[in-house]
Design an enzyme around this catalytic site. Structure first.
Site, short mmCIF file in Angstrom:
data_model
loop_
_atom_site.label_atom_id
_atom_site.label_comp_id
_atom_site.label_asym_id
_atom_site.label_seq_id
_atom_site.Cartn_x
_atom_site.Cartn_y
_atom_site.Cartn_z
N ASP A 201 0.78 -1.21 -0.03
CA ASP A 201 -0.05 0.11 -0.14
C ASP A 201 0.85 1.16 0.09
O ASP A 201 2.09 1.24 0.48
CB ASP A 201 -0.88 0.07 1.19
CG ASP A 201 -1.85 -0.95 1.13
OD1 ASP A 201 -2.20 -1.76 0.12
OD2 ASP A 201 -2.13 -1.54 2.40
N MET A 202 0.40 2.47 -0.46
CA MET A 202 1.07 3.37 -0.79
C MET A 202 1.57 4.01 0.71
O MET A 202 2.84 4.53 1.00
CB MET A 202 0.17 4.65 -1.18
CG MET A 202 0.96 6.13 -1.21
SD MET A 202 0.25 7.28 -2.20
CE MET A 202 -1.42 7.44 -1.22
#
Length: 439
Positions: A201-202
């Site tokens: 995930d970012m």
């Protein structure tokens, strides 16, 4: 038999021994649990230990196997690698020979480099979490700050991704770590998409692996795809995460066993779905009813949102009970046995201890509170973090992101991929990568 032939025979035997024993020597536990039907799933959270001695290592169960990585001279040719454990970031002198072009002159490498400042994204701010995330995703990246290699050879590269940076460009072709890896290290096909093995995930920091040729990519894809299935006899990929969660857990270790599916009221996020029949959305489009969001109804999106829930299993262990500016938090070690989307984030939220900085499944998040569980189901966890504590920690994390003090972690999410074990796609040798959590 001369010395050269003897040497070659010894090397060949070592290769055979490695191939035969790699699973037994490398797998960190004796095997993944078997899959259970949904009708049998009556307990969400199974505790395997009630000890409160948080500094004591848990005793291994009968037949448990532990990972053991040994440094040995590799018995191969063509520059094949030794079996080693690689930890933390390389100095630039160690990888500059692999660069397609030199890094631009800048300040420093790693998580302690200067971060950009973004406005606080509280409930009253225009655009909220979504606008904040889009702003972060579109910013330009500096390889001196956002590209921290752990290991590189002709087939793979492992880097330590900072929080707040995309793993891959995505459909909007935003700047990403994959973009930097391709630009400065390259791959045989000279295409970014041909490097992508898996994603983080970012807002999750930590270890991420990229392939540098199509053969390595195909082999690693198979290994990571097998990771997402429950009940695999052989573990070819092993991941370990570290997280800081809200409140104090009152148990040492356990398993979080939940069926996860897409949240049709908060797409494309995930939620716990105990009974799929109760999760039907009668509207032809999936979206939040209160905002009237109209979403693209292309076939791929509809297929993704219509998939049935899948089993997920996360093993956790308490590393320490801590206080962040006087507020109680718990440092957890998390091992995802399965590989579902947002699995760790939903799992922690569903037991009442969301990960600090989680703008999806935490307080004020865009997804379902408590991972989608209702109050009756949450009553199973009397030690869960109170709403007021979660709000106080939310405010503290937001303030830290703005202060940017060098002695404080000011990332977006307190979740870090700290260990990744794979078998090398060419040699099948077990390799373990490690990166310390920045918080």
């Amino acid at each position: 038999m001369n010395n050269l032939q003897a040497d070659q025979n010894i090397k060949f035997l070592l290769c055979l021994i490695l191939c035969y024993s790699r699973c037994a020597a490398f797998s960190p536990y004796s095997g993944a649990p078997s899959c259970r039907s949904k009708s049998q799933k009556t307990v969400f959270f199974r505790l395997s230990c009630t000890s409160h001695d948080y500094l004591k290592e848990p005793k291994p169960t009968s037949g448990e196997r532990k990972a053991e990585i040994k440094i040995v001279d590799w018995a191969g040719s063509k520059g094949l690698l030794p079996i080693q454990s690689y930890s933390n970031c390389l100095e630039i002198e160690a990888f500059e020979g692999w660069l397609r072009k030199p890094f631009p002159k800048s300040k420093s490498i790693g998580h302690n480099a200067e971060r950009e400042s973004f406005p606080l994204h509280d409930e009253a701010s225009t655009g909220g979490n979504k606008a904040y995330a889009e702003n972060k995703a579109s910013r330009a990246l500096d390889p001196n700050i956002h590209l921290a290699p752990i290991y590189i050879d002709s087939h793979i590269i492992c880097v330590n991704k900072p929080s707040g940076v995309l793993s891959v460009p995505g459909p909007r072709r935003n700047p990403s770590v994959a973009t930097l890896v391709h630009e400065y290290f390259g791959n045989e096909e000279d295409e970014i998409d041909c490097m992508v093995v898996h994603r983080l995930d970012m807002d999750t920091s930590g270890l991420i692996l990229y392939a540098r040729n199509k053969e390595a990519l195909a082999t690693l894809h198979d290994a990571f795809r097998a990771k997402s299935q429950m009940g695999e006899e052989e573990e070819s990929v092993y991941k370990k995460y570290e997280a800081l969660v809200c409140g104090h857990l009152t148990t040492h270790e356990g398993e979080i066993d939940l069926p996860l599916g897409r949240d049709k009221l908060h797409p494309p996020f995930m939620k716990v779905i105990v009974n799929p029949d109760d999760d039907n959305v009668e509207s032809e489009t999936f979206g939040r009813k209160d905002e009237g969001i109209k979403l693209r109804k292309h076939k791929g999106y509809m297929k993704m949102m219509s998939k049935a829930p899948k089993d997920s299993l996360t093993i956790f262990r308490v590393l320490s009970l801590e206080y962040l500016d006087g507020l109680p938090t718990t440092r957890l070690e998390l091992v995802p046995v399965t590989g579902r989307t947002h699995q760790l984030r939903v799992a922690c939220a569903a037991i009442g201890h969301p990960i600090l900085g989680d703008t999806i499944y935490g307080i004020h998040g865009d997804g379902c509170l408590n991972g989608g569980l209702n109050e009756d189901q949450m009553s199973l966890y009397p030690d869960r973090a109170s709403e007021s504590l979660q709000k106080d920690l939310y405010k503290l994390v937001e303030e830290r992101k703005q202060n940017k003090r060098q002695d404080e972690y000011n990332g977006d999410l307190y979740l870090h991929a700290k260990q990744l074990n794979i078998h090398h796609p060419l040699t099948s040798a077990p390799i373990s990568f490690h990166a310390d959590a920045p918080f």
